[in-house]
Design a protein around this motif. Structure first.
Motif, PDB file in Angstrom:
ATOM      1  N   ASP A 108       4.903   1.605 -13.221  1.00  0.00           N
ATOM      2  CA  ASP A 108       5.694   2.737 -12.737  1.00  0.00           C
ATOM      3  C   ASP A 108       5.917   2.682 -11.228  1.00  0.00           C
ATOM      4  O   ASP A 108       6.984   3.067 -10.733  1.00  0.00           O
ATOM      5  CB  ASP A 108       5.005   4.057 -13.099  1.00  0.00           C
ATOM      6  N   ILE A 109       4.915   2.236 -10.479  1.00  0.00           N
ATOM      7  CA  ILE A 109       5.073   2.121  -9.026  1.00  0.00           C
ATOM      8  C   ILE A 109       6.248   1.203  -8.706  1.00  0.00           C
ATOM      9  O   ILE A 109       7.093   1.500  -7.856  1.00  0.00           O
ATOM     10  CB  ILE A 109       3.762   1.609  -8.390  1.00  0.00           C
ATOM     11  N   GLY A 110       6.312   0.077  -9.406  1.00  0.00           N
ATOM     12  CA  GLY A 110       7.422  -0.837  -9.185  1.00  0.00           C
ATOM     13  C   GLY A 110       8.750  -0.274  -9.641  1.00  0.00           C
ATOM     14  O   GLY A 110       9.766  -0.389  -8.945  1.00  0.00           O
ATOM     15  N   ALA A 111       8.757   0.367 -10.815  1.00  0.00           N
ATOM     16  CA  ALA A 111      10.009   0.900 -11.356  1.00  0.00           C
ATOM     17  C   ALA A 111      10.562   2.026 -10.495  1.00  0.00           C
ATOM     18  O   ALA A 111      11.785   2.169 -10.349  1.00  0.00           O
ATOM     19  CB  ALA A 111       9.777   1.393 -12.787  1.00  0.00           C
ATOM     20  N   LEU A 112       9.695   2.843  -9.928  1.00  0.00           N
ATOM     21  CA  LEU A 112      10.148   3.941  -9.081  1.00  0.00           C
ATOM     22  C   LEU A 112      10.861   3.436  -7.832  1.00  0.00           C
ATOM     23  O   LEU A 112      11.959   3.900  -7.494  1.00  0.00           O
ATOM     24  CB  LEU A 112       8.964   4.823  -8.688  1.00  0.00           C
ATOM     25  N   VAL A 113      10.249   2.494  -7.143  1.00  0.00           N
ATOM     26  CA  VAL A 113      10.901   2.003  -5.922  1.00  0.00           C
ATOM     27  C   VAL A 113      12.117   1.144  -6.264  1.00  0.00           C
ATOM     28  O   VAL A 113      13.039   1.016  -5.453  1.00  0.00           O
ATOM     29  CB  VAL A 113       9.910   1.252  -5.007  1.00  0.00           C
ATOM     30  N   ASN A 114      12.153   0.576  -7.459  1.00  0.00           N
ATOM     31  CA  ASN A 114      13.349  -0.146  -7.889  1.00  0.00           C
ATOM     32  C   ASN A 114      14.529   0.812  -8.002  1.00  0.00           C
ATOM     33  O   ASN A 114      15.664   0.471  -7.621  1.00  0.00           O
ATOM     34  CB  ASN A 114      13.088  -0.812  -9.235  1.00  0.00           C
ATOM     35  N   ASP A 115      14.282   2.027  -8.511  1.00  0.00           N
ATOM     36  CA  ASP A 115      15.341   3.029  -8.594  1.00  0.00           C
ATOM     37  C   ASP A 115      15.738   3.552  -7.222  1.00  0.00           C
ATOM     38  O   ASP A 115      16.767   4.225  -7.088  1.00  0.00           O
ATOM     39  CB  ASP A 115      14.905   4.185  -9.500  1.00  0.00           C
ATOM     40  N   ALA A 116      14.926   3.256  -6.207  1.00  0.00           N
ATOM     41  CA  ALA A 116      15.283   3.586  -4.830  1.00  0.00           C
ATOM     42  C   ALA A 116      15.930   2.398  -4.117  1.00  0.00           C
ATOM     43  O   ALA A 116      16.166   2.442  -2.908  1.00  0.00           O
ATOM     44  CB  ALA A 116      14.050   4.044  -4.058  1.00  0.00           C
ATOM     45  N   GLY A 117      16.203   1.319  -4.867  1.00  0.00           N
ATOM     46  CA  GLY A 117      16.901   0.175  -4.297  1.00  0.00           C
ATOM     47  C   GLY A 117      16.013  -0.879  -3.677  1.00  0.00           C
ATOM     48  O   GLY A 117      16.503  -1.776  -2.992  1.00  0.00           O
ATOM     49  N   PHE A 118      14.704  -0.809  -3.928  1.00  0.00           N
ATOM     50  CA  PHE A 118      13.768  -1.756  -3.315  1.00  0.00           C
ATOM     51  C   PHE A 118      13.218  -2.675  -4.401  1.00  0.00           C
ATOM     52  O   PHE A 118      12.042  -2.644  -4.755  1.00  0.00           O
ATOM     53  CB  PHE A 118      12.649  -0.983  -2.618  1.00  0.00           C
ATOM     54  N   GLY A 119      14.088  -3.525  -4.943  1.00  0.00           N
ATOM     55  CA  GLY A 119      13.761  -4.314  -6.118  1.00  0.00           C
ATOM     56  C   GLY A 119      12.679  -5.343  -5.926  1.00  0.00           C
ATOM     57  O   GLY A 119      11.983  -5.698  -6.890  1.00  0.00           O
TER      58      GLY A 119
ATOM     59  N   ALA B 196      -1.829  -1.409  -3.972  1.00  0.00           N
ATOM     60  CA  ALA B 196      -1.881  -0.480  -2.836  1.00  0.00           C
ATOM     61  C   ALA B 196      -1.053  -1.007  -1.673  1.00  0.00           C
ATOM     62  O   ALA B 196      -0.357  -0.238  -0.989  1.00  0.00           O
ATOM     63  CB  ALA B 196      -3.332  -0.271  -2.410  1.00  0.00           C
ATOM     64  N   GLU B 197      -1.102  -2.317  -1.450  1.00  0.00           N
ATOM     65  CA  GLU B 197      -0.312  -2.917  -0.367  1.00  0.00           C
ATOM     66  C   GLU B 197       1.180  -2.779  -0.665  1.00  0.00           C
ATOM     67  O   GLU B 197       1.973  -2.442   0.223  1.00  0.00           O
ATOM     68  CB  GLU B 197      -0.689  -4.379  -0.205  1.00  0.00           C
ATOM     69  N   LEU B 198       1.584  -3.036  -1.907  1.00  0.00           N
ATOM     70  CA  LEU B 198       2.988  -2.887  -2.285  1.00  0.00           C
ATOM     71  C   LEU B 198       3.468  -1.452  -2.092  1.00  0.00           C
ATOM     72  O   LEU B 198       4.572  -1.211  -1.597  1.00  0.00           O
ATOM     73  CB  LEU B 198       3.188  -3.299  -3.745  1.00  0.00           C
ATOM     74  N   ALA B 199       2.627  -0.491  -2.492  1.00  0.00           N
ATOM     75  CA  ALA B 199       2.995   0.921  -2.332  1.00  0.00           C
ATOM     76  C   ALA B 199       3.170   1.278  -0.865  1.00  0.00           C
ATOM     77  O   ALA B 199       4.105   2.007  -0.488  1.00  0.00           O
ATOM     78  CB  ALA B 199       1.938   1.809  -2.976  1.00  0.00           C
ATOM     79  N   ALA B 200       2.286   0.773  -0.013  1.00  0.00           N
ATOM     80  CA  ALA B 200       2.381   1.058   1.422  1.00  0.00           C
ATOM     81  C   ALA B 200       3.636   0.431   2.024  1.00  0.00           C
ATOM     82  O   ALA B 200       4.328   1.053   2.847  1.00  0.00           O
ATOM     83  CB  ALA B 200       1.126   0.544   2.131  1.00  0.00           C
ATOM     84  N   ILE B 201       3.949  -0.797   1.624  1.00  0.00           N
ATOM     85  CA  ILE B 201       5.167  -1.457   2.113  1.00  0.00           C
ATOM     86  C   ILE B 201       6.392  -0.636   1.723  1.00  0.00           C
ATOM     87  O   ILE B 201       7.309  -0.432   2.524  1.00  0.00           O
ATOM     88  CB  ILE B 201       5.262  -2.887   1.550  1.00  0.00           C
ATOM     89  N   ALA B 202       6.393  -0.160   0.483  1.00  0.00           N
ATOM     90  CA  ALA B 202       7.551   0.595  -0.006  1.00  0.00           C
ATOM     91  C   ALA B 202       7.718   1.910   0.735  1.00  0.00           C
ATOM     92  O   ALA B 202       8.807   2.235   1.228  1.00  0.00           O
ATOM     93  CB  ALA B 202       7.409   0.842  -1.505  1.00  0.00           C
ATOM     94  N   THR B 203       6.655   2.690   0.826  1.00  0.00           N
ATOM     95  CA  THR B 203       6.780   4.024   1.419  1.00  0.00           C
ATOM     96  C   THR B 203       6.917   3.983   2.934  1.00  0.00           C
ATOM     97  O   THR B 203       7.348   4.965   3.539  1.00  0.00           O
ATOM     98  CB  THR B 203       5.578   4.904   1.026  1.00  0.00           C
ATOM     99  N   ASP B 204       6.556   2.863   3.553  1.00  0.00           N
ATOM    100  CA  ASP B 204       6.776   2.721   4.998  1.00  0.00           C
ATOM    101  C   ASP B 204       8.230   2.402   5.315  1.00  0.00           C
ATOM    102  O   ASP B 204       8.652   2.513   6.478  1.00  0.00           O
ATOM    103  CB  ASP B 204       5.884   1.614   5.565  1.00  0.00           C
ATOM    104  N   HIS B 205       8.986   2.005   4.306  1.00  0.00           N
ATOM    105  CA  HIS B 205      10.391   1.678   4.524  1.00  0.00           C
ATOM    106  C   HIS B 205      11.203   2.972   4.554  1.00  0.00           C
ATOM    107  O   HIS B 205      11.112   3.784   3.637  1.00  0.00           O
ATOM    108  CB  HIS B 205      10.907   0.771   3.408  1.00  0.00           C
ATOM    109  N   PRO B 206      11.976   3.222   5.592  1.00  0.00           N
ATOM    110  CA  PRO B 206      12.685   4.509   5.705  1.00  0.00           C
ATOM    111  C   PRO B 206      13.661   4.763   4.559  1.00  0.00           C
ATOM    112  O   PRO B 206      13.858   5.909   4.164  1.00  0.00           O
ATOM    113  CB  PRO B 206      13.420   4.400   7.052  1.00  0.00           C
ATOM    114  N   MET B 207      14.252   3.710   4.003  1.00  0.00           N
ATOM    115  CA  MET B 207      15.174   3.899   2.887  1.00  0.00           C
ATOM    116  C   MET B 207      14.450   4.468   1.673  1.00  0.00           C
ATOM    117  O   MET B 207      14.913   5.414   1.021  1.00  0.00           O
ATOM    118  CB  MET B 207      15.837   2.572   2.517  1.00  0.00           C
ATOM    119  N   VAL B 208      13.276   3.906   1.372  1.00  0.00           N
ATOM    120  CA  VAL B 208      12.508   4.370   0.219  1.00  0.00           C
ATOM    121  C   VAL B 208      11.968   5.774   0.476  1.00  0.00           C
ATOM    122  O   VAL B 208      12.041   6.650  -0.394  1.00  0.00           O
ATOM    123  CB  VAL B 208      11.361   3.396  -0.090  1.00  0.00           C
ATOM    124  N   ALA B 209      11.428   5.994   1.664  1.00  0.00           N
ATOM    125  CA  ALA B 209      10.891   7.321   1.991  1.00  0.00           C
ATOM    126  C   ALA B 209      11.973   8.388   1.883  1.00  0.00           C
ATOM    127  O   ALA B 209      11.723   9.500   1.378  1.00  0.00           O
ATOM    128  CB  ALA B 209      10.292   7.301   3.394  1.00  0.00           C
TER     129      ALA B 209
END
Length: 499
Positions: A255-266, A320-333
């Motif tokens: 789900d962590i991966g699928a959520l950020v994929n829907d935010a364009g961070f494939g 945890a590292e992937l989640a941090a990379i994703a949420t640190d990106h302004p587009m995903v946030a």
């Protein structure tokens, strides 16, 4: 670990039902399940028995039971007391023909328009070959006004998900109201349980919702054990808890991966998929099946191999590292933060469960409320306050870390895998309840076992039954392009709901 409280049964009349249930709700209990039973002889003496199961936050269990004649099959609605009660009543009307008098939404829930009006499939005398030729529609609240238009989505979707119809009333890109219609693949699972030996029910329970094989089979096994008075050794209960965390781990990472994929961070989704595959292969080593089937049995649980704790810890750290990379990106946030907010008071009033509830600040978790084993100091309930997509994302991230830690702690207490030849009686009769915290939330099975260990009734409540309706609330004032993101943050089960 025995239950903190033995279940209490309250037999009431129709006239006493609302007052009795209201009294339990006022104690802070929640309505977890309503099961109808067709009792008595056929004909004018036939009766229905309706069991309302309420759960407390410290192991308490109360069953409120009312009997009614089939010839006069109605109950006063409890929809004004409990939103889940209104949904259970609509389901019961569709499947048994029991009418909830005074219900504010007297519409079909399970039964689709092509079902015959008089067809109630859970009845013993239901027509085995009904005439599915009618074309009655389903009412929905039409939103009118300047600039309002509708967007229908589904029921057939482009991906591999199961069917569901979503109808959006929209102004510009903003969703004013979302109507959802599910139950397109109603399989009659509860009917399929009837007449089976209790041991044969495990395979069916594992297949209710494929990604929740452990959750459903464990709730079923615990209900049977409760009904037949079977005591499960502590080691087997520890194995069961470990398997639940393994199931939670691979699903949350997916789900962590699928959520950020829907935010364009494939790219993060690709790495999350790799981690999920690593865990699925690990599952196969543990149990012989990638989805952890075959490990739960009546009276116990088995492991083929010990968990690879180094692998589990490594996967959790990388997630945890992937989640941090994703949420640190302004587009995903920007996409996750403040999107599809489910306020705490609405979450509470609608009875949502799991990470959706915990993302809205509700610390509801059967591992704490209805425990079957002591998980040790590594267990904690992960919550967030904002109720948005980001909160539901963060709860998953936190639960990945907790699950990995619990797998390590439980593995140390279990010790080396060992074969079990323990004989467990599968005959006898009785009624029982199984409650587990599956990865989507609290999951409940109630069984009644007849003579010779034959299943007379199995009632299943997946957490998605409680949580699906809240998706429409969270979508208010959300833009249409964020629907996939919001829907994935809920990630309710179609199969678990469409029994």
């Amino acid at each position: 670990m025995s239950r903190l409280f033995e279940p209490e049964t309250l037999a009431v009349s129709r006239e006493q039902l609302a007052e009795t249930v209201a009294a339990q709700l006022s104690r802070g209990y929640r309505l977890a399940l309503v099961a109808a039973h067709e009792d008595g002889a056929t004909g004018p003496d036939a009766t229905f028995r309706i069991v309302h199961v309420l759960l407390g936050s410290a192991g308490e269990r109360v069953e409120v039971v009312v009997e009614i004649p089939r010839a006069d099959a109605w109950l006063p609605t409890l929809a004004g007391l409990s939103y889940p009660a209104g949904r259970f009543e609509r389901e019961m009307r569709d499947l048994y023909g029991i009418v909830p008098r005074g219900h504010p939404q007297p519409y079909r829930l399970v039964r689709h328009g092509h079902w015959p009006t008089s067809f109630h499939p859970m009845l013993a005398d239901a027509d085995p070959k009904p005439d599915f030729t009618s074309h009655a529609g389903f009412p929905f609240a039409e939103v009118t006004g300047k600039g309002v238009y509708e967007i229908p989505v589904g029921p057939v979707h482009a991906g591999l998900i199961e069917p569901g119809h979503f109808r959006f009333s929209v102004v510009g890109e903003t969703i004013v109201r979302m109507y959802q219609r599910l139950y397109f693949v109603h399989r009659g699972v509860e009917k399929l349980f009837e007449g089976r030996q209790v041991d044969d029910g495990i395979a069916l329970a594992e297949r209710i919702s494929g990604d929740t094989a452990v959750g459903h089979s464990l709730a079923y096994a615990m209900a049977v054990e409760d009904a037949l008075g079977i005591t499960v050794p502590e080691r087997d209960r520890l194995v069961r808890a470990l398997l639940l965390e393994c199931e939670r781990l691979y699903n949350h990472i997916n789900d962590i991966g699928a959520l950020v994929n829907d935010a364009g961070f494939g790219i993060v989704n690709q790495h999350a998929g790799r981690l999920r595959e690593t865990l699925l292969r690990h599952n196969a080593r543990l149990t012989g099946h990638r989805l952890l089937r075959g490990a739960i049995r009546i009276g116990g649980a088995d492991l083929h191999d010990a968990p690879d704790l180094e692998l589990v810890a490594s996967v959790a750290a990388e997630a945890a590292e992937l989640a941090a990379i994703a949420t640190d990106h302004p587009m995903v946030a920007n996409r996750l933060n403040t999107t599809a907010v489910l306020p705490a008071e609405r979450a509470r009033s609608m009875g949502v469960l799991g990470y959706v509830a915990r993302g809205s600040g509700m610390a509801v978790d059967a591992r704490a409320d209805q425990p079957f084993v002591d998980l040790g100091p590594g267990f904690r309930i992960v919550t967030a306050r904002t109720g948005d997509v980001r909160a539901r994302f963060d709860v998953r991230v936190g639960e990945v870390a907790v699950a990995a830690g619990l797998i390590g702690g439980l593995s140390g207490r279990i010790g080396a895998p060992q074969a079990s030849s323990r004989e467990v009686p599968s005959d006898g009769a009785g009624a029982g309840l199984g409650v587990v915290e599956a990865w989507r939330g609290t999951l409940v099975h109630r069984v009644e076992v007849g003579a010779g260990g034959v299943l007379a009734r199995v009632k299943v409540v997946d957490p998605s039954f409680h949580t699906w309706p809240a998706l429409g609330i969270a979508l208010a004032d959300t833009i249409v392009p964020d629907f996939p993101l919001a829907n994935k943050s809920f990630n309710c089960s179609y199969a678990g709901n469409d029994l």
